[in-house]
Scaffold this active site. Sequence first.
Site, PDB file in Angstrom:
ATOM      1  N   ALA A 107     -35.159  20.705   1.260  1.00 48.28           N
ATOM      2  CA  ALA A 107     -34.992  21.908   1.934  1.00 48.28           C
ATOM      3  C   ALA A 107     -34.188  21.352   2.989  1.00 48.28           C
ATOM      4  CB  ALA A 107     -35.794  23.064   2.063  1.00 48.28           C
ATOM      5  N   LYS A 108     -34.381  20.312   3.566  1.00 47.73           N
ATOM      6  CA  LYS A 108     -33.854  19.618   4.933  1.00 47.73           C
ATOM      7  C   LYS A 108     -33.738  20.751   5.956  1.00 47.73           C
ATOM      8  CE  LYS A 108     -31.281  16.187   2.468  1.00 47.73           C
ATOM      9  NZ  LYS A 108     -31.612  16.654   1.196  1.00 47.73           N
ATOM     10  N   ARG A 109     -34.855  21.501   6.276  1.00 45.71           N
ATOM     11  CA  ARG A 109     -35.047  22.426   7.093  1.00 45.71           C
ATOM     12  C   ARG A 109     -35.268  21.941   8.524  1.00 45.71           C
ATOM     13  NH1 ARG A 109     -32.754  25.134   3.272  1.00 45.71           N
ATOM     14  NH2 ARG A 109     -33.915  26.808   2.569  1.00 45.71           N
TER      15      ARG A 109
END
Length: 288
Positions: A107-109
């Site tokens: 998700a690379k949040r």
Amino acid sequence: MPESDQHAQQPARESFGSRLAAAMDSRGPLCVGIDPHPQLLAGWGLNDDVAGLERFSLTVVEAVASLAAAVKPQVALYERHGSAGMAVLERTLAASSEAGVLSIADAKRGDIGSTMAAYADAWLRDGSSLAADSVTLSPYLGFESLRPALDLAARYGRGVFVLALTSNPEGKSVQHVGGDDSVARRIAAAAAVENQRYDGAMGSVGLVVGATIGTALEDLKIDLGPVRGPILAPGLGAQGATPADLRATFGSAYPTVLATSSRGILAAGPSVAALRAATEGTLDGLRS
């Protein structure tokens, strides 16, 4: 009872790092990406819709769950289908858990304060329909901005993978800045400090380091050994990296590397048998 008190009373659990190390030891150091690109769906004879998305995702889980140490659904490729696509992602994560394979939500949040806390709650809290075994995070608002996710992952026996050195050319404009005291080196050092909270051989705070970065680790004088966490290395297979490249790139840190292959394996579908054969062939290369 306040939510914070509910969290505080959660029992101690085996850490993600410990579970991942055991999976890598028993199955091999492979993560299979679940990337339902429109082109791959078409190659499988599936429509670029929710039904195709679900058929694709659950077939991959069925094929590789007993072989790979982890699977990594690419969240953006579910988001593009809206709420129905995210529901498919929920079912894919649930199917992975039921099949006994660790999941990494790609998700690379990354954000600050209550927003970062909300992201952490979505991806790492027990009871969340999106809860994965681990999630990828972006530290470029400052490593400490990830604190809500770092702490929640530790509390629930889950893990995180923090972007450090990515293989896209644009990444150098941020990650390489500082030379011997580069941004990437500082991220690795922060992960090493964070992993001091974990016992055992492998901590639960991993790094994302591209398999096709070439000599960047050497050039920037980054030693991944002290990190004592898993290194998620995307780029094996279709993106050009070979097992030999991984050994050359990561050197003494290679035993902690979880190599990721997506298209190189997924292109073998839709046959479950063919997907399994492609997975087994990739694993043979990593073990030899």
